[in-house]
Scaffold this motif. Sequence first.
Motif: not given
Length: 214
Positions: A180, A16, A140, A19-22
């Motif tokens: 995420h 990640p 999201d 902000y914890g994004n893939n």
Amino acid sequence: METVRDGDLEIVMAGPTGYGNNVFVVIDRSSGEAAFIDAPGEPDVNVAAAVAAGVNPAKILLTHGHFDHTPAIEALKKKFGSRLYADGAEPGLKDGQLDAAVKRGDEVKVGNLVFRVVSVPGHTPGSTAYVCGKHAFVGDTLFPGGPGRSKDNAALQQEIASITRELFVLPDDTTIWPGHGAISTIGASKQEYAVFAGKEHATDLCGDVSWLDS
């Protein structure tokens, strides 16, 4: 970094970041053409994923315009010449960033692969999923365990309607690739949602909702 291959479709999942994004790079191995799904977090993480895969992504398929999904847009455009595809009504984009507006039912080609544009408003007004075969890149809108965060109950109801109408009609073995966290499947998500749908809820329910616990 993880790589999944399904026929000519190759999916590189990194991160990640932010902000914890893939980070997702989708590749047509028959032609070598590629695209990013969103442009999250640190530009270097996105660039490294593409470089490791040996591709120069020509497109960015944006699921929505929240600040954690867009910070690398300019860097990726500069590095690869990537063009940004997104819902034309999606807020959060800077002037001049959008290169091609998409809407429900459109198709975006990455080499010989076709990504079907699915409109899923709720998390944001222009939230968009991109479906290629049995792979859905949902941003999201849908996570393992529940929908994406909603600002109020009206947005939650809109999001649930989008999920049930547009995503739950996909085959159960369709993989969900969220913005995420971990991947899941449509079948697993439908089973979780059935628990939620079988209960009564407060009329002001919104925010971070759990299919099993809310």
